[in-house]
Every structure is written in C-alpha cells, then in structure tokens.
Design an enzyme around this catalytic site. Sequence first.
Site, PDB file in Angstrom:
ATOM      1  N   TYR A 114     -39.793 -21.295  14.656  1.00  0.00           N
ATOM      2  CA  TYR A 114     -39.438 -19.777  14.879  1.00  0.00           C
ATOM      3  C   TYR A 114     -39.974 -18.483  14.151  1.00  0.00           C
ATOM      4  O   TYR A 114     -39.807 -17.578  14.163  1.00  0.00           O
ATOM      5  CB  TYR A 114     -38.247 -19.608  16.069  1.00  0.00           C
ATOM      6  CG  TYR A 114     -38.239 -20.935  16.830  1.00  0.00           C
ATOM      7  CD1 TYR A 114     -39.491 -21.182  18.259  1.00  0.00           C
ATOM      8  CD2 TYR A 114     -37.526 -22.344  16.452  1.00  0.00           C
ATOM      9  CE1 TYR A 114     -39.312 -21.716  18.880  1.00  0.00           C
ATOM     10  CE2 TYR A 114     -37.631 -23.482  17.426  1.00  0.00           C
ATOM     11  CZ  TYR A 114     -38.147 -23.631  18.271  1.00  0.00           C
ATOM     12  OH  TYR A 114     -38.546 -24.054  19.800  1.00  0.00           O
TER      13      TYR A 114
ATOM     14  N   HIS B   6     -43.294 -16.493  24.241  1.00  0.00           N
ATOM     15  CA  HIS B   6     -42.938 -17.692  24.029  1.00  0.00           C
ATOM     16  C   HIS B   6     -43.706 -17.715  22.224  1.00  0.00           C
ATOM     17  O   HIS B   6     -44.191 -17.562  21.806  1.00  0.00           O
ATOM     18  CB  HIS B   6     -43.605 -19.042  23.750  1.00  0.00           C
ATOM     19  CG  HIS B   6     -42.795 -19.857  25.711  1.00  0.00           C
ATOM     20  ND1 HIS B   6     -41.871 -20.096  25.878  1.00  0.00           N
ATOM     21  CD2 HIS B   6     -43.774 -19.561  26.767  1.00  0.00           C
ATOM     22  CE1 HIS B   6     -41.769 -20.933  27.000  1.00  0.00           C
ATOM     23  NE2 HIS B   6     -42.957 -20.332  27.688  1.00  0.00           N
TER      24      HIS B   6
HETATM   25  O1  CA2 Z   1     -41.314 -20.894  20.702  1.00  0.00           O
HETATM   26  C1  CA2 Z   1     -40.501 -20.054  22.216  1.00  0.00           C
HETATM   27  O2  CA2 Z   1     -39.461 -19.304  21.823  1.00  0.00           O
HETATM   28  C2  CA2 Z   1     -40.049 -21.524  22.944  1.00  0.00           C
HETATM   29  O3  CA2 Z   1     -39.324 -20.162  24.069  1.00  0.00           O
HETATM   30  C3  CA2 Z   1     -38.424 -21.556  21.805  1.00  0.00           C
HETATM   31  C4  CA2 Z   1     -37.482 -22.611  22.836  1.00  0.00           C
HETATM   32  C5  CA2 Z   1     -38.335 -23.972  23.217  1.00  0.00           C
HETATM   33  O4  CA2 Z   1     -37.601 -24.891  23.826  1.00  0.00           O
HETATM   34  C6  CA2 Z   1     -39.464 -23.646  24.033  1.00  0.00           C
HETATM   35  O5  CA2 Z   1     -39.530 -24.406  23.687  1.00  0.00           O
HETATM   36  C7  CA2 Z   1     -39.949 -22.128  23.057  1.00  0.00           C
HETATM   37  C8  CA2 Z   1     -36.208 -22.599  21.882  1.00  0.00           C
HETATM   38  C9  CA2 Z   1     -34.879 -21.499  21.389  1.00  0.00           C
HETATM   39  C10 CA2 Z   1     -33.923 -21.813  20.846  1.00  0.00           C
HETATM   40  O6  CA2 Z   1     -33.941 -20.913  19.983  1.00  0.00           O
HETATM   41  C11 CA2 Z   1     -33.689 -21.205  18.702  1.00  0.00           C
HETATM   42  C12 CA2 Z   1     -33.465 -20.090  17.518  1.00  0.00           C
HETATM   43  C13 CA2 Z   1     -33.320 -20.261  16.569  1.00  0.00           C
HETATM   44  C14 CA2 Z   1     -33.506 -21.380  15.689  1.00  0.00           C
HETATM   45  C15 CA2 Z   1     -33.749 -22.622  16.840  1.00  0.00           C
HETATM   46  C16 CA2 Z   1     -33.501 -22.852  17.815  1.00  0.00           C
END
Ligand code: CA2
Length: 159
Positions: free
Chosen positions: A23, A100
């Site tokens: 991310y 995303h």
């Molecule tokens: O890529 C993206 O923006 C997502 O929507 C992020 C979601 C994930 O479940 C999708 O598949 C793709 C996860 C967000 C979780 O937030 C985090 C933030 C920082 C570090 C780890 C997770």
Amino acid sequence: MKKILILNGPNLNLLGEREPEIYGSTTLAAVEASCRSYAELLTLAAEFRQTNHEGEMVDWIQAARKSADAIVINPAGLSFHSIPVLDALKMFPGPIVEIHISNIHARDELHRHSIMSTVTTGVVCGLGTYGYIVAMQAAARMLGVLPEGLPEPIRVGPV
Ligand code: CA2
C-alpha cells in the site's frame, strides 16, 4: 459548487504504517491533504472520511443522496462481501468511482473480486494513492465541472 464525497473503509486509517510493500508509505492524512488541494484546483467542494464500521459507511452513502453529487470510494475490506454497502451505493444517483490503492486483480483470490464494481460507475486500481487524484478527476469530468482553463486533452480527452 458541486461536491464530491471521498469515503474510505476499514483499516485505511493505518495506511502508511503497515504493509508498505503493498500500500506504500503515504498516510491517509497525506491522501486527504492532497485530495483537498486537488478539489480546490477543480473548484469542487470535497469531504473526506474513513470508517471501520459497515453501518456508518451505509449511513454516509445514504445521506450522500442529498448532500453530494459524486462519490469516490475505497471500500477496502468491505469490497468483497458487504451487501449493505452495495445496496446503499446502488441507490446513489450520481457517478461513483471505486478506488483501490493496490491492483486487486493481481492479488490473491480473497482480494480479487470487488462486488462493488457491479454498481460503481468506474474503477481505478493499482495506481497507489495517486489513484485518488485520478478518481477525483474522472468524477469531476463526469459532473462536467473540469475547469475551462485545463488543456483539452485533460478536460475533454479523445473525441
Ligand atoms: O488496495 C486497496 O486500496 C484495498 O482496497 C485495501 C484493502 C484491501 O482489503 C483491498 O483488497 C484493496 C485493505 C485496507 C486495509 O488497510 C490497510 C492499511 C494499511 C496497511 C494494511 C492494511
């Protein structure tokens, strides 16, 4: 002045702190600041929110029917299972751009199929946090409010 509501789902408050290899290292506060600056440039009103709660997300989307012209949404983990969020989005009359940060199509089976995409107008993914800016620009174009002063390839695109 037209208004864009930018919504963020569960755990995105931790952006920049965990899993930077997927991310990136930009925080959600930095994403918000950048979206606010871009909204000013587009002469758009923008509201930026994050929630860890499905019901709150549903409430915000329902309320947006009266208060916003377009939605930019990163539903995060809700993307893959939340029928309530899907149903709320279905009732929003304006453009909805799903964003995303990661390229969900290149990820594991669990993170690959966003059910939201069946009702969103368009999807931006895999462009990192810059995707929020791309999503806002697309929403502004769909609302017909890209500033006259922008060069034609940006304001109009191919005709
Ligand atoms: O890529 C993206 O923006 C997502 O929507 C992020 C979601 C994930 O479940 C999708 O598949 C793709 C996860 C967000 C979780 O937030 C985090 C933030 C920082 C570090 C780890 C997770």
